[in-house]
Scaffold this motif. Structure first.
Motif, PDB file in Angstrom:
ATOM      1  N   PHE A 156       0.831  -1.203   0.000  1.00 53.57           N
ATOM      2  CA  PHE A 156       0.000   0.000   0.000  1.00 53.57           C
ATOM      3  C   PHE A 156       0.870   1.259   0.000  1.00 53.57           C
ATOM      4  CE2 PHE A 156      -2.527   3.340   1.910  1.00 53.57           C
ATOM      5  CZ  PHE A 156      -3.774   3.182   1.334  1.00 53.57           C
ATOM      6  N   PHE A 157       1.899   1.268   0.825  1.00 49.86           N
ATOM      7  CA  PHE A 157       2.767   2.442   0.911  1.00 49.86           C
ATOM      8  C   PHE A 157       3.735   2.512  -0.267  1.00 49.86           C
ATOM      9  CE2 PHE A 157       1.350   1.723   5.271  1.00 49.86           C
ATOM     10  CZ  PHE A 157       0.847   2.984   5.554  1.00 49.86           C
ATOM     11  N   CYS A 158       3.963   1.381  -0.922  1.00 46.31           N
ATOM     12  CA  CYS A 158       4.715   1.414  -2.180  1.00 46.31           C
ATOM     13  C   CYS A 158       3.914   2.194  -3.225  1.00 46.31           C
ATOM     14  CB  CYS A 158       4.992  -0.015  -2.650  1.00 46.31           C
ATOM     15  SG  CYS A 158       5.971  -0.110  -4.162  1.00 46.31           S
ATOM     16  N   GLY A 159       2.608   1.955  -3.256  1.00 44.33           N
ATOM     17  CA  GLY A 159       1.745   2.728  -4.145  1.00 44.33           C
ATOM     18  C   GLY A 159       1.734   4.200  -3.794  1.00 44.33           C
ATOM     19  N   ALA A 160       1.809   4.504  -2.493  1.00 45.40           N
ATOM     20  CA  ALA A 160       1.865   5.903  -2.062  1.00 45.40           C
ATOM     21  C   ALA A 160       3.114   6.589  -2.598  1.00 45.40           C
ATOM     22  CB  ALA A 160       1.833   5.976  -0.536  1.00 45.40           C
ATOM     23  N   SER A 161       4.240   5.878  -2.599  1.00 43.13           N
ATOM     24  CA  SER A 161       5.483   6.445  -3.137  1.00 43.13           C
ATOM     25  C   SER A 161       5.367   6.701  -4.632  1.00 43.13           C
ATOM     26  CB  SER A 161       6.649   5.491  -2.848  1.00 43.13           C
ATOM     27  OG  SER A 161       6.815   5.293  -1.461  1.00 43.13           O
ATOM     28  N   SER A 175       2.653   7.402  -6.164  1.00 46.90           N
ATOM     29  CA  SER A 175       1.758   8.549  -6.313  1.00 46.90           C
ATOM     30  C   SER A 175       2.525   9.862  -6.234  1.00 46.90           C
ATOM     31  CB  SER A 175       0.678   8.498  -5.237  1.00 46.90           C
ATOM     32  OG  SER A 175      -0.058   9.701  -5.209  1.00 46.90           O
ATOM     33  N   ALA A 176       3.471   9.940  -5.300  1.00 40.79           N
ATOM     34  CA  ALA A 176       4.252  11.169  -5.138  1.00 40.79           C
ATOM     35  C   ALA A 176       5.062  11.488  -6.380  1.00 40.79           C
ATOM     36  CB  ALA A 176       5.175  11.038  -3.930  1.00 40.79           C
ATOM     37  N   VAL A 177       5.390  10.452  -7.159  1.00 45.54           N
ATOM     38  CA  VAL A 177       6.219  10.642  -8.357  1.00 45.54           C
ATOM     39  C   VAL A 177       5.378  10.931  -9.593  1.00 45.54           C
ATOM     40  CG1 VAL A 177       7.857   9.512  -9.902  1.00 45.54           C
ATOM     41  CG2 VAL A 177       8.060   9.199  -7.430  1.00 45.54           C
ATOM     42  N   ALA A 178       4.257  10.218  -9.750  1.00 46.31           N
ATOM     43  CA  ALA A 178       3.550  10.225 -11.034  1.00 46.31           C
ATOM     44  C   ALA A 178       2.174  10.881 -11.019  1.00 46.31           C
ATOM     45  CB  ALA A 178       3.413   8.780 -11.536  1.00 46.31           C
ATOM     46  N   ALA A 179       1.524  10.993  -9.866  1.00 45.02           N
ATOM     47  CA  ALA A 179       0.125  11.444  -9.843  1.00 45.02           C
ATOM     48  C   ALA A 179      -0.037  12.858 -10.392  1.00 45.02           C
ATOM     49  CB  ALA A 179      -0.426  11.357  -8.426  1.00 45.02           C
ATOM     50  N   HIS A 180       0.923  13.752 -10.097  1.00 45.48           N
ATOM     51  CA  HIS A 180       0.771  15.142 -10.540  1.00 45.48           C
ATOM     52  C   HIS A 180       0.748  15.243 -12.066  1.00 45.48           C
ATOM     53  CE1 HIS A 180       5.133  14.616 -10.757  1.00 45.48           C
ATOM     54  NE2 HIS A 180       5.185  15.680 -11.529  1.00 45.48           N
ATOM     55  N   ARG A 181       1.394  14.284 -12.756  1.00 41.07           N
ATOM     56  CA  ARG A 181       1.370  14.306 -14.222  1.00 41.07           C
ATOM     57  C   ARG A 181      -0.019  13.969 -14.744  1.00 41.07           C
ATOM     58  NH1 ARG A 181       7.023  10.864 -15.203  1.00 41.07           N
ATOM     59  NH2 ARG A 181       8.390  12.338 -14.070  1.00 41.07           N
ATOM     60  N   ILE A 182      -0.675  13.017 -14.111  1.00 36.37           N
ATOM     61  CA  ILE A 182      -2.036  12.662 -14.514  1.00 36.37           C
ATOM     62  C   ILE A 182      -2.976  13.830 -14.279  1.00 36.37           C
ATOM     63  CG2 ILE A 182      -3.963  11.082 -14.066  1.00 36.37           C
ATOM     64  CD1 ILE A 182      -1.902   8.988 -13.214  1.00 36.37           C
ATOM     65  N   LEU A 242      -4.221   0.598  -4.766  1.00 38.42           N
ATOM     66  CA  LEU A 242      -5.000   1.304  -3.750  1.00 38.42           C
ATOM     67  C   LEU A 242      -4.190   2.444  -3.121  1.00 38.42           C
ATOM     68  CD1 LEU A 242      -6.834  -1.576  -1.829  1.00 38.42           C
ATOM     69  CD2 LEU A 242      -7.895   0.196  -3.228  1.00 38.42           C
ATOM     70  N   GLY A 243      -2.949   2.161  -2.762  1.00 41.00           N
ATOM     71  CA  GLY A 243      -2.096   3.197  -2.188  1.00 41.00           C
ATOM     72  C   GLY A 243      -1.886   4.345  -3.143  1.00 41.00           C
ATOM     73  N   PHE A 244      -1.677   4.016  -4.409  1.00 41.65           N
ATOM     74  CA  PHE A 244      -1.493   5.055  -5.425  1.00 41.65           C
ATOM     75  C   PHE A 244      -2.734   5.933  -5.530  1.00 41.65           C
ATOM     76  CE2 PHE A 244      -1.902   6.729  -9.690  1.00 41.65           C
ATOM     77  CZ  PHE A 244      -0.640   7.246  -9.950  1.00 41.65           C
ATOM     78  N   CYS A 245      -3.905   5.308  -5.609  1.00 42.18           N
ATOM     79  CA  CYS A 245      -5.138   6.064  -5.798  1.00 42.18           C
ATOM     80  C   CYS A 245      -5.483   6.897  -4.573  1.00 42.18           C
ATOM     81  CB  CYS A 245      -6.290   5.111  -6.124  1.00 42.18           C
ATOM     82  SG  CYS A 245      -6.162   4.325  -7.736  1.00 42.18           S
ATOM     83  N   TYR A 246      -5.316   6.317  -3.391  1.00 46.61           N
ATOM     84  CA  TYR A 246      -5.697   7.038  -2.182  1.00 46.61           C
ATOM     85  C   TYR A 246      -4.854   8.296  -2.006  1.00 46.61           C
ATOM     86  CZ  TYR A 246      -6.321   8.372   2.645  1.00 46.61           C
ATOM     87  OH  TYR A 246      -6.550   9.105   3.778  1.00 46.61           O
ATOM     88  N   PRO A 278      -0.772  16.582  10.105  1.00 45.97           N
ATOM     89  CA  PRO A 278      -1.335  15.247  10.265  1.00 45.97           C
ATOM     90  C   PRO A 278      -0.317  14.176   9.885  1.00 45.97           C
ATOM     91  CG  PRO A 278      -2.228  16.308   8.306  1.00 45.97           C
ATOM     92  CD  PRO A 278      -1.431  17.351   9.035  1.00 45.97           C
ATOM     93  N   THR A 279      -0.418  13.019  10.539  1.00 46.51           N
ATOM     94  CA  THR A 279       0.540  11.946  10.264  1.00 46.51           C
ATOM     95  C   THR A 279       0.252  11.231   8.950  1.00 46.51           C
ATOM     96  OG1 THR A 279      -0.792  10.396  11.559  1.00 46.51           O
ATOM     97  CG2 THR A 279       0.976  11.538  12.704  1.00 46.51           C
ATOM     98  N   VAL A 280      -0.895  11.500   8.359  1.00 45.09           N
ATOM     99  CA  VAL A 280      -1.203  10.984   7.026  1.00 45.09           C
ATOM    100  C   VAL A 280      -1.514  12.184   6.147  1.00 45.09           C
ATOM    101  CG1 VAL A 280      -2.738   9.580   5.616  1.00 45.09           C
ATOM    102  CG2 VAL A 280      -2.107   8.800   7.896  1.00 45.09           C
ATOM    103  N   SER A 281      -0.657  12.476   5.198  1.00 44.89           N
ATOM    104  CA  SER A 281      -0.870  13.618   4.325  1.00 44.89           C
ATOM    105  C   SER A 281      -0.295  13.320   2.954  1.00 44.89           C
ATOM    106  CB  SER A 281      -0.226  14.884   4.903  1.00 44.89           C
ATOM    107  OG  SER A 281       1.154  14.690   5.118  1.00 44.89           O
ATOM    108  N   GLY A 282      -0.771  14.058   1.957  1.00 42.86           N
ATOM    109  CA  GLY A 282      -0.293  13.883   0.602  1.00 42.86           C
ATOM    110  C   GLY A 282       0.894  14.772   0.298  1.00 42.86           C
ATOM    111  N   SER A 283       1.339  14.711  -0.944  1.00 42.76           N
ATOM    112  CA  SER A 283       2.558  15.414  -1.330  1.00 42.76           C
ATOM    113  C   SER A 283       2.382  16.925  -1.406  1.00 42.76           C
ATOM    114  CB  SER A 283       3.040  14.892  -2.692  1.00 42.76           C
ATOM    115  OG  SER A 283       2.034  15.048  -3.681  1.00 42.76           O
ATOM    116  N   MET A 284       1.127  17.416  -1.370  1.00 42.36           N
ATOM    117  CA  MET A 284       0.885  18.860  -1.444  1.00 42.36           C
ATOM    118  C   MET A 284       0.711  19.503  -0.080  1.00 42.36           C
ATOM    119  SD  MET A 284       1.016  19.881  -4.566  1.00 42.36           S
ATOM    120  CE  MET A 284       0.189  21.458  -4.443  1.00 42.36           C
TER     121      MET A 284
END
Length: 458
Positions: free
Chosen positions: A53-58, A60-67, A107-111, A395-401
């Motif tokens: 799940f946290f691999c997907g989160a990583s 996301s930090a790299v690729a999600a902003h391009r989408i 799931l990690g990527f999407c969340y 917060p201990t759970v936050s996104g890249s922004m």
């Protein structure tokens, strides 16, 4: 006035989405271990699947902003939510662990991509003078919603229904964003960061961020597995995790004041010591047969008090080590990377530990890591009052922004420069060598110089 009210109403809609996202995340993250344990999966495999799940989160930090940049915020948010729902429900259709690994990565990527979209709206639409308030509400919503998600575990639901409920909460988060009329914000260009060089500037910040990810998300992902081994039911697991969240919430303001008065180093040391003593007490209770559910809840409360501010303290420490006029957004993102790396490692390590030492390994791991953080902290230099920023709860759970919301950066117009920062730290180290042994810290010194910074405190 009407525009201001409309903006506030739109923010309430976004906070509604964040609430549902956090509640679904809290339920889904903690229920996965329960589902896998009931399937008879060993702890090592459970840890690896939680790490996915946290691999997907990583990713996301790299690729999600391009989408998001290509298709827009609302469309991308809806797509991420739809894919999250499909992958979540697909868990119920297969027991193949390799398929679960792929699903949980997605799931990690999407969340975290959904979280990034909402945070970018907050950062864009909030005025500088309101940004501290927005971040404070965001932090409050996180604690309340995540606790609600954990409390839902106590309902007499099957593990399959828990998955469905978590999915419904995340899908409901799509509604306020899909209906919003807010103008889509711009996604800022990413700057590359040399992590080793930034580590040389603020080593305690990086170690604290990594340790925070390791221990906080280790608690969320593997505590339920550990407690199931102790024959706990879902209601008791929910009470344990809720106790940790309550402890983390209650110490936010006291630790903020302690941090501003006595420094980040001393506050991190206090948090590490509290965590080590609490975990040691839990280990002793297990060894001598006093580990009742109420005792476990007290231990969880103590761990929440010690662990939940480590990430915010790491950011404050990094701010303290940089020149006062230097923007620290990129440094905060590098700390988020370290926090995420700790979150990725935690389930795997705890899976191995609880597999080979099911009774004593969990608390022993927390005690050892907390002691290691305390020892490392003692070896770091203190930062004098005049060099400190103001502590801001994160917060201990936050996104890249999330770093864009930090009000400490509003008056810092100089872009981050590693070379300038390294020279500043070197000069500070030289001054510290001359003065630390002869001049004690005085919390009242330089109050006037810090007046402007205090205006941005949460």
């Amino acid at each position: 006035m009407n525009d201001t009210n409309n903006l506030s109403n739109r923010f309430y809609a976004l906070f509604g989405s964040v609430f549902l996202l956090f509640a679904g995340f809290g339920l889904f993250l903690n229920s996965a271990g329960v589902k896998l344990a009931q399937m008879g999966v060993n702890n090592i495999a459970i840890g690896a699947l939680n790490a996915a799940f946290f691999c997907g989160a990583s990713l996301s930090a790299v690729a999600a902003h391009r989408i998001v940049s290509n298709v827009g915020h609302i469309r991308s948010f809806s797509v991420f939510g739809a894919v999250f729902a499909m992958c979540s429900l697909a868990h119920l259709m297969t027991d193949n662990l390799y398929a679960w690994g792929v699903l949980r990565t997605v799931l990690g990527f999407c969340y975290f991509s959904m979280l990034m979209v909402v945070e970018s709206w907050f950062a864009e639409q909030s005025t500088p003078e309101k940004r501290a308030k927005v971040l404070a509400i965001y932090n409050l919503v996180y604690y309340f919603a995540f606790t609600v998600g954990i409390v839902l575990l106590s309902l007499n639901l099957s593990s399959d229904n828990i998955f469905v409920l978590g999915t419904l909460l995340v899908m409901a988060a799509m509604l306020p964003v899909s209906l919003t009329k807010m103008r889509a914000p711009a996604i800022p260009e990413r700057q590359s960061i040399n992590v080793p060089r930034v580590f040389s500037i603020a080593p305690l910040a990086f170690v604290t961020a990594f340790t925070g990810g390791l221990l906080v998300n280790g608690l969320f992902t593997m505590a339920s597995v550990f407690l199931l081994q102790q024959q706990f039911n879902l209601q008791q697991i929910s009470a344990f995790l809720t106790s940790a969240m309550v402890g983390g919430f209650l110490v936010q303001l006291p630790l903020a004041k302690l941090s501003d008065k006595f420094g980040r180093r001393n506050t991190i040391l206090v948090c590490a010591t509290v965590s080590a003593l609490t975990a040691g007490a839990g280990l002793a209770a297990m060894l001598f047969g006093y580990a009742t559910p109420m005792v476990h809840n007290g231990i969880a409360f103590g761990l929440g008090c010690g662990l939940f501010t480590l990430y915010a303290l790491s950011i404050a420490r990094a701010n303290d080590r940089l020149p006062n006029n230097m923007n620290t957004v990129e440094v905060s993102r590098s700390l988020l990377f370290c926090y995420g790396l700790g979150s990725l490692v935690a389930p795997v390590v705890l899976g191995v530990v609880t597999n080979f030492a099911p009774q004593y390994g969990f608390y022993a791991f927390y005690a050892l890591i907390a002691v290691a953080l305390a020892v490392f902290t003692l070896k770091q230099a203190r930062v004098p009052v005049e060099e400190r920023s103001v502590f801001v709860n994160m917060p201990t759970v936050s996104g890249s922004m999330a770093a864009e919301l930090d009000p400490r950066n509003e008056e810092m117009h100089e872009q981050f420069d590693v070379d300038v920062a390294e020279k500043h730290v070197a000069q500070f180290a030289e001054q510290s060598d001359k003065t630390n042994d002869t001049q004690p810290e005085n919390p009242e010194t330089h109050a006037t110089e810090n007046m402007k910074k205090d205006d941005t405190a949460v």
